[in-house]
Write a protein that holds these residues in place. Structure first.
Motif, short mmCIF file in Angstrom:
data_model
loop_
_atom_site.label_atom_id
_atom_site.label_comp_id
_atom_site.label_asym_id
_atom_site.label_seq_id
_atom_site.Cartn_x
_atom_site.Cartn_y
_atom_site.Cartn_z
N ALA A 7 0.89 -1.17 0.02
CA ALA A 7 -0.15 -0.04 0.01
C ALA A 7 0.88 1.18 0.02
O ALA A 7 0.73 2.24 -0.72
N LEU A 8 1.95 1.23 0.85
CA LEU A 8 2.75 2.37 0.92
C LEU A 8 3.59 2.68 -0.34
O LEU A 8 3.87 3.77 -1.06
N PHE A 9 3.96 1.76 -1.12
CA PHE A 9 4.60 1.57 -2.32
C PHE A 9 3.55 2.05 -3.58
O PHE A 9 4.20 2.92 -4.18
N ALA A 10 2.47 1.61 -3.45
CA ALA A 10 1.43 2.15 -4.49
C ALA A 10 0.98 3.76 -4.27
O ALA A 10 1.03 4.23 -5.17
N GLY A 11 1.08 3.82 -2.89
CA GLY A 11 0.72 5.38 -2.76
C GLY A 11 2.02 6.11 -3.24
O GLY A 11 1.73 7.33 -3.81
N GLY A 12 3.12 5.60 -2.78
CA GLY A 12 4.21 6.49 -3.45
C GLY A 12 4.34 6.86 -4.89
O GLY A 12 4.83 7.80 -5.27
N VAL A 13 3.98 5.49 -5.70
CA VAL A 13 4.10 5.55 -7.08
C VAL A 13 2.97 6.54 -7.70
O VAL A 13 3.18 7.39 -8.44
N GLY A 14 1.85 6.55 -7.09
CA GLY A 14 0.71 7.49 -7.21
C GLY A 14 1.19 8.94 -7.07
O GLY A 14 0.92 9.81 -7.98
N ILE A 15 1.56 9.22 -6.19
CA ILE A 15 2.06 10.50 -5.59
C ILE A 15 3.03 10.98 -6.82
O ILE A 15 3.13 12.22 -7.38
N MET A 16 4.02 10.06 -7.00
CA MET A 16 5.17 10.43 -7.98
C MET A 16 4.46 10.67 -9.36
O MET A 16 5.04 11.61 -10.08
N ASN A 17 3.85 9.73 -9.90
CA ASN A 17 3.16 10.11 -11.00
C ASN A 17 2.44 11.35 -11.16
O ASN A 17 2.45 12.07 -12.29
N ILE A 18 1.61 11.67 -10.14
CA ILE A 18 0.84 13.04 -10.37
C ILE A 18 1.87 14.30 -10.22
O ILE A 18 1.64 14.97 -10.98
N THR A 19 2.87 13.98 -9.47
CA THR A 19 3.86 15.03 -9.44
C THR A 19 4.65 15.30 -10.73
O THR A 19 4.80 16.62 -11.59
N LEU A 20 4.90 14.13 -11.57
CA LEU A 20 5.64 14.21 -12.97
C LEU A 20 4.39 14.82 -13.89
O LEU A 20 4.97 15.61 -14.68
N ALA A 21 3.22 14.20 -13.68
CA ALA A 21 2.18 14.99 -14.85
C ALA A 21 2.10 16.50 -14.54
O ALA A 21 2.22 17.02 -15.62
N SER A 22 2.25 16.76 -13.20
CA SER A 22 1.89 18.32 -13.17
C SER A 22 3.19 19.07 -13.59
O SER A 22 3.13 20.31 -14.19
N VAL A 23 4.35 18.37 -13.44
CA VAL A 23 5.62 19.24 -13.86
C VAL A 23 5.70 19.08 -15.36
O VAL A 23 6.16 20.11 -15.84
N ASN A 24 5.38 18.07 -15.91
CA ASN A 24 5.41 18.08 -17.57
C ASN A 24 4.40 18.86 -18.02
O ASN A 24 4.77 19.34 -19.24
N ALA A 25 3.21 19.21 -17.23
CA ALA A 25 1.97 20.17 -17.94
C ALA A 25 2.65 21.49 -17.90
O ALA A 25 2.19 22.20 -18.79
N ARG A 26 3.68 21.84 -17.02
CA ARG A 26 4.06 23.40 -16.75
C ARG A 26 5.43 23.12 -17.00
O ARG A 26 6.10 24.21 -16.50
N ILE A 27 6.16 22.62 -17.85
CA ILE A 27 7.48 22.70 -18.14
C ILE A 27 8.03 23.76 -18.69
O ILE A 27 9.22 24.30 -17.96
N LYS A 28 7.17 24.52 -19.45
CA LYS A 28 7.77 25.79 -20.05
C LYS A 28 7.83 26.80 -19.09
O LYS A 28 8.58 27.88 -19.02
N GLU A 29 6.60 26.92 -18.05
CA GLU A 29 6.64 27.95 -17.06
C GLU A 29 7.73 27.57 -15.95
O GLU A 29 8.59 28.76 -15.52
N ILE A 30 7.90 26.40 -15.60
CA ILE A 30 9.07 26.00 -14.77
C ILE A 30 10.48 26.37 -15.33
O ILE A 30 11.34 26.99 -14.62
N GLY A 31 10.56 25.99 -16.64
CA GLY A 31 11.86 26.28 -17.13
C GLY A 31 13.08 25.12 -17.07
O GLY A 31 12.74 24.08 -16.88
#
Length: 236
Positions: free
Chosen positions: A212-236
């Protein structure tokens, strides 16, 4: 014969009517020795327990066992077993009073409370209600003075219980002239499978929690990566 035995407690049992004033109840009486108190029971004692003098002098003393009573029919965990002496405890404090067991009188020198959750930790299908010295039991209550129902032997630790059980069996067989009209039971044999099941359940729970902890960690990581990729131009 066995110095490794931490406690040896012989027990004789019978049913008898207990009288106190206008109260009477059919109770289970156990004749025991002071070693009974050395066994691993959980209880709170008011008054005192037996001593060697009580045993040696056929003392007319007894200890009553006060069991927790049923509080709510829907809550079975709130009670342990019916107590035939409950009316006595509800209306009187029997400590240091005289009661009659069968045809003999005994003074209540102690009351055991807060007994183990298991209804009977000293054998049989039912816990005792009254404890008296074994010598007094055999002399004043039991017709078969030499009769014992069981002998509890405590080795002090699990590892030594198997060797002690073999020694006890050999001694009993010799004294019974080779006739096996008795049983030697090691509680470790009954508790072993339970502890194995408990270890397995603990391992399964640990594995489920880790997944459960591993699955939760993977889920949080995927959401974070998706948010970063969506705003990659703003972040630089």
């Amino acid at each position: 014969r066995f110095p490794g035995a931490r406690a040896v407690s012989p027990i004789a049992a019978m049913e008898a009517v207990v009288f106190y004033g206008d109260l009477n109840a059919k109770a289970l009486i156990n004749g025991i020795t002071p070693d009974w108190a050395k066994l691993s029971w959980n209880y709170r004692l008011r008054g005192r327990f037996f001593n060697d003098a009580d045993l040696r002098e056929y003392g007319q003393v007894c200890v009553l066992l006060k069991k927790l009573q049923k509080k709510d029919k829907a809550d079975e965990a709130s009670w342990r077993q019916e107590d035939p002496l409950a009316p006595l405890f509800q209306r009187h404090d029997p400590l240091r009073k005289m009661i009659r067991v069968g045809g003999a009188s005994f003074r209540v020198v102690g009351v055991l409370e807060e007994l183990p959750q298991k209804e009977n930790f000293n054998g049989g299908d039912r816990a005792a209600d009254v404890l008296i010295p074994l010598t007094s039991f055999q002399k004043r209550l039991s017709r078969e003075q030499k009769q014992l129902d069981q002998i509890d032997v405590d080795s002090g630790e699990l590892a030594t219980s198997y060797g002690l059980a073999k020694q006890v069996f050999s001694l009993m067989k010799r004294r019974h002239r080779g006739v096996e009209d008795f049983q030697v039971m090691n509680m470790a044999d009954f508790m072993g499978p339970f502890f194995q099941w408990l270890d397995m359940a603990s391992f399964v729970m640990f594995a489920v929690a880790a997944i459960a902890l591993f699955a939760g960690g993977v889920g949080i990581m995927n959401i974070t990566l998706a948010s970063v990729n969506a705003r990659i131009k703003e972040i630089g």
